[in-house]
Design a protein around this motif. Structure first.
Motif, PDB file in Angstrom:
ATOM      1  N   THR A   1      24.298 -21.687  32.306  1.00 16.45           N
ATOM      2  CA  THR A   1      24.410 -20.241  32.166  1.00 16.45           C
ATOM      3  C   THR A   1      24.088 -19.584  33.507  1.00 16.45           C
ATOM      4  OG1 THR A   1      23.716 -20.374  29.856  1.00 16.45           O
ATOM      5  CG2 THR A   1      23.579 -18.214  30.907  1.00 16.45           C
ATOM      6  N   LEU A   2      24.949 -18.670  33.935  1.00 16.60           N
ATOM      7  CA  LEU A   2      24.732 -17.908  35.167  1.00 16.60           C
ATOM      8  C   LEU A   2      24.131 -16.561  34.797  1.00 16.60           C
ATOM      9  CD1 LEU A   2      28.197 -18.531  36.876  1.00 16.60           C
ATOM     10  CD2 LEU A   2      26.104 -19.889  37.074  1.00 16.60           C
TER      11      LEU A   2
ATOM     12  N   LYS B   1      34.988 -23.254  31.320  1.00 13.66           N
ATOM     13  CA  LYS B   1      34.266 -21.987  31.247  1.00 13.66           C
ATOM     14  C   LYS B   1      34.401 -21.478  29.818  1.00 13.66           C
ATOM     15  CE  LYS B   1      33.489 -18.954  35.069  1.00 13.66           C
ATOM     16  NZ  LYS B   1      33.962 -18.069  36.069  1.00 13.66           N
ATOM     17  N   THR B   2      33.278 -21.253  29.157  1.00 22.00           N
ATOM     18  CA  THR B   2      33.317 -20.752  27.792  1.00 22.00           C
ATOM     19  C   THR B   2      33.173 -19.231  27.752  1.00 22.00           C
ATOM     20  OG1 THR B   2      30.945 -21.179  27.551  1.00 22.00           O
ATOM     21  CG2 THR B   2      32.466 -22.903  26.804  1.00 22.00           C
ATOM     22  N   SER B   3      32.696 -18.657  28.854  1.00 22.88           N
ATOM     23  CA  SER B   3      32.614 -17.204  29.011  1.00 22.88           C
ATOM     24  C   SER B   3      32.492 -16.931  30.503  1.00 22.88           C
ATOM     25  CB  SER B   3      31.415 -16.621  28.253  1.00 22.88           C
ATOM     26  OG  SER B   3      30.210 -16.901  28.930  1.00 22.88           O
ATOM     27  N   GLU B   4      32.367 -15.684  30.877  1.00 19.50           N
ATOM     28  CA  GLU B   4      32.220 -15.353  32.301  1.00 19.50           C
ATOM     29  C   GLU B   4      30.930 -15.891  32.897  1.00 19.50           C
ATOM     30  OE1 GLU B   4      34.367 -13.957  34.551  1.00 19.50           O
ATOM     31  OE2 GLU B   4      35.736 -14.351  32.889  1.00 19.50           O
TER      32      GLU B   4
ATOM     33  N   ASN C   1      32.453 -20.780  41.286  1.00 18.19           N
ATOM     34  CA  ASN C   1      32.729 -20.295  39.932  1.00 18.19           C
ATOM     35  C   ASN C   1      34.114 -20.706  39.447  1.00 18.19           C
ATOM     36  OD1 ASN C   1      30.352 -18.449  39.149  1.00 18.19           O
ATOM     37  ND2 ASN C   1      30.798 -17.943  41.264  1.00 18.19           N
ATOM     38  N   ASP C   2      34.808 -21.554  40.184  1.00 17.99           N
ATOM     39  CA  ASP C   2      36.160 -21.989  39.843  1.00 17.99           C
ATOM     40  C   ASP C   2      36.087 -23.393  39.242  1.00 17.99           C
ATOM     41  OD1 ASP C   2      38.729 -23.262  40.030  1.00 17.99           O
ATOM     42  OD2 ASP C   2      39.335 -21.724  41.464  1.00 17.99           O
ATOM     43  N   VAL C   3      36.405 -23.522  37.954  1.00 23.33           N
ATOM     44  CA  VAL C   3      36.264 -24.819  37.284  1.00 23.33           C
ATOM     45  C   VAL C   3      37.180 -25.883  37.876  1.00 23.33           C
ATOM     46  CG1 VAL C   3      35.317 -23.921  35.119  1.00 23.33           C
ATOM     47  CG2 VAL C   3      37.790 -24.136  35.390  1.00 23.33           C
TER      48      VAL C   3
END
Length: 185
Positions: A64-65, A38-41, A21-23
């Motif tokens: 999307t997650l 990342k545009t959101s969580e 989850n780390d860009v």
């Protein structure tokens, strides 16, 4: 295209989940990644440039997650477009299982590709997917995993390399590469 598999990563489940989850880590590990944001969580956008057979193209896509269950896993869905080269869309379920000090990443991927890339044939797409996923996991293991103090015997190294080359990856990262580069997964 349906794929599944597992990958052992020499890091804790929490570290693997955080890495997926780390860009900054993803940018380093996804082959051909030019940008990722990342545009959101739960959403990311990225651009990847790859050569798949005779076609070199840039792919832009979103991921999307959902079904977030830190640090156990999540579901990934997304789509990407490479213009005239083609498109990919699909989803993956990712689960992380502790294995001593390491983590086993399990994935099940369902992806659909179309356009010029889909016309190249499944052998080329599959071999490219295997190479890109192998490259991703090797780099991800280096960045997130713990360095090994003891080197494996040569026969284990050879078996490991052969096994790695057969891997089709998924995780936020590998699936991102799938979605952004039709044929990755």
């Amino acid at each position: 295209m349906d794929m599944n598999g597992s990958q052992r990563i020499e890091a804790s489940r929490e570290a693997v989940y955080a890495g997926l989850n780390d860009v900054d880590i993803l940018r380093q590990c996804i082959p051909g990644c030019e940008s990722i944001e990342k545009t959101s969580e739960t959403e990311m956008v990225a651009k990847v440039t790859l050569r798949i057979g005779p076609v070199k193209a840039s792919f832009a896509g979103t991921v999307t997650l959902s079904d977030l269950d830190p640090p156990n896993g999540y579901t990934i869905s997304g789509e990407g477009s490479g213009g005239m080269a083609g498109f990919a869309k699909g989803g993956a379920n990712v689960t992380l299982e502790p294995d001593g000090d390491a983590t086993i990443l399990h994935y099940v991927v369902k992806a659909e590709i179309g356009g010029k890339l889909a016309q190249m044939g499944s052998r080329l797409i599959d071999s490219t997917a295997k190479k890109l996923a192998g490259d991703f996991f090797a780099k991800f293991g280096e960045v997130v995993g713990k360095p090994s103090d003891v080197e494996a015997p040569p026969e284990e190294q050879a078996a490991s390399k052969g096994w790695m080359s057969r891997i089709l990856g998924s995780s936020a990262t590998a699936f991102l590469a799938i979605v952004l580069a039709p044929g990755l997964l």
